[in-house]
Design an enzyme around this catalytic site. Structure first.
Site, mmCIF file in Angstrom:
data_model
loop_
_atom_site.group_PDB
_atom_site.id
_atom_site.type_symbol
_atom_site.label_atom_id
_atom_site.label_comp_id
_atom_site.label_asym_id
_atom_site.label_seq_id
_atom_site.Cartn_x
_atom_site.Cartn_y
_atom_site.Cartn_z
ATOM 1 N N ASP A 1 -10.635 3.176 4.593
ATOM 2 C CA ASP A 1 -11.324 1.644 4.611
ATOM 3 C C ASP A 1 -13.087 1.721 4.080
ATOM 4 O O ASP A 1 -12.932 0.580 4.080
ATOM 5 C CB ASP A 1 -10.424 1.000 5.573
ATOM 6 C CG ASP A 1 -9.479 0.037 5.501
ATOM 7 O OD1 ASP A 1 -9.227 0.034 4.139
ATOM 8 O OD2 ASP A 1 -9.287 -0.779 6.336
ATOM 9 N N GLN B 1 -4.911 -1.433 9.708
ATOM 10 C CA GLN B 1 -4.222 -2.360 8.984
ATOM 11 C C GLN B 1 -5.749 -3.269 10.174
ATOM 12 O O GLN B 1 -4.388 -3.466 11.731
ATOM 13 C CB GLN B 1 -3.210 -3.066 8.966
ATOM 14 C CG GLN B 1 -2.594 -3.500 8.278
ATOM 15 C CD GLN B 1 -3.289 -4.239 7.204
ATOM 16 O OE1 GLN B 1 -2.738 -3.266 6.576
ATOM 17 N NE2 GLN B 1 -3.751 -5.060 6.320
ATOM 18 N N LYS C 1 1.378 -0.883 0.469
ATOM 19 C CA LYS C 1 -0.206 -0.091 -0.154
ATOM 20 C C LYS C 1 1.023 1.106 -0.281
ATOM 21 O O LYS C 1 0.833 2.467 -0.492
ATOM 22 C CB LYS C 1 -1.125 0.037 1.142
ATOM 23 C CG LYS C 1 -2.020 -0.776 0.962
ATOM 24 C CD LYS C 1 -3.022 -1.278 2.718
ATOM 25 C CE LYS C 1 -3.617 -2.874 2.710
ATOM 26 N NZ LYS C 1 -4.697 -2.818 3.844
#
Ligand code: NDP
Length: 288
Positions: A123, A97, A53
């Site tokens: 997200d 994460q 990412k």
């Protein structure tokens, strides 16, 4: 029939070019989109995802930083990190994460995700973002389902009035996926571990999204000839290689379109994360 393979790597390049254009436009206003990734613990898969990412973000001109925390980090400390990032104007997107370390309970994890400022929820997993999706309002949409929709659109797969089956009902993939297909006027069935006769449900579908986490679960004789099949699953085979939730060799003989693993949904998920970061920056500026 031999399925047309949906090349997620090529399509992700197109999405990244779009993001780059937005980043250039933002630069004219003196804004550099910033992404902060919070990585707690040393889960090997998470390390790889976070590295990818950050690498992809840097390529399109997004300022990505990774905040690494030890596996023993407390929920309180994690919350403190999120709050600092919420207050930091150079950060437009915050990503915690998952999975969080074993010491963080599900309830604490939920509190941490809820603490993210919804305006920075790139997200798309904050309840506010999920609520906006249900209500059909513009918010941040989870990256994997967004990527799947783009794959279907890019290949002109008709959705309106068609039957779609989503296998999996997680908050991160299955549920938002079903809502996006519904918004595109598909008739949507969501299947899960308690579904009776999954094969029969899948056989009815013009569009199949497999987001299960079971290697090669979807077999060739489950699929209606010509159906579009998107394989979200990422599983490690006995030989250490990545395999999806779809039996590629069998299904590619039956489906009209099929996304491979690797090289399918994975690159699209990262591309849509970058898309969301650039969108967050543009929204703050009032331009999107
Ligand atoms: P979850 O484990 O959260 O959800 C899996 C879902 O599959 C659940 O709803 C579960 O049902 C259902 N399920 C499990 N076994 C069966 C079965 N035998 N038949 C039917 N349904 C079943 O996983 P995620 O949604 O997070 O991820 C799914 C897969 O996608 C994983 O392989 C993951 O690695 C991958 N993934 C890939 C991404 C990418 O970028 N390519 C991004 C995110 C995930 P129930 O609810 O009843 O338990």
């Amino acid at each position: 029939m031999t399925a047309q393979i949906i090349d997620g790597r090529a399509l992700a390049r197109t999405v990244r070019r779009e993001v780059e254009q937005r980043v250039v436009a933002l630069a004219a206003d003196g804004v550099v989109p910033g992404l902060a990734v919070v990585l707690a613990g040393d889960d090997p898969a998470s390390q790889v995802y976070v590295r990818n990412k950050a690498k992809m973000a840097a390529r399109v001109g997004i300022d990505a930083r990774t905040i690494r925390l030890p596996a023993e980090v407390s929920a309180g400390d994690l919350l403190g990190v999120v709050e600092r990032l919420n207050a930091d104007d150079t950060v437009h997107g915050i990503l915690v994460q998952l999975p969080l370390p074993a010491g963080i309970s599900a309830a604490e994890a939920s509190t941490i995700l809820r603490a993210i400022d919804p305006a920075k929820d790139v997200d798309g997993l904050h309840p506010a973002s999920l609520g906006q999706l249900v209500a059909g309002e513009a918010g941040f949409v989870a990256c994997t389902p967004s990527g799947c929709m783009r794959m279907l659109r890019a290949h002109g797969v008709p959705l309106e009035g068609r039957r779609a089956v989503v296998i999996g009902r997680s908050t991160i993939v299955g549920k938002p996926m079903a809502l996006l297909l519904l918004a595109a006027n598909a008739t949507v069935t969501v299947c899960h571990s308690r579904t009776v006769d999954l094969a029969a449900r899948v056989r009815e579908a013009d569009v199949v999204i497999a987001a299960v986490g079971r290697p090669r679960l979807v077999r060739g004789d489950w699929v209606k000839p010509g159906a579009a099949v998107i394989d979200v699953g990422i599983n490690r085979g006995d030989d250490g290689k990545l395999v999806g939730d779809v039996h590629f060799d069998e299904v590619s003989q039956v489906a009209g379109h099929l996304s491979p693993v690797p090289g399918g949904v994975g690159p699209m998920t990262i591309a849509y994360l970058l898309h969301n970061v650039s969108l967050a920056a543009a929204r703050r500026l009032g331009g999107a």
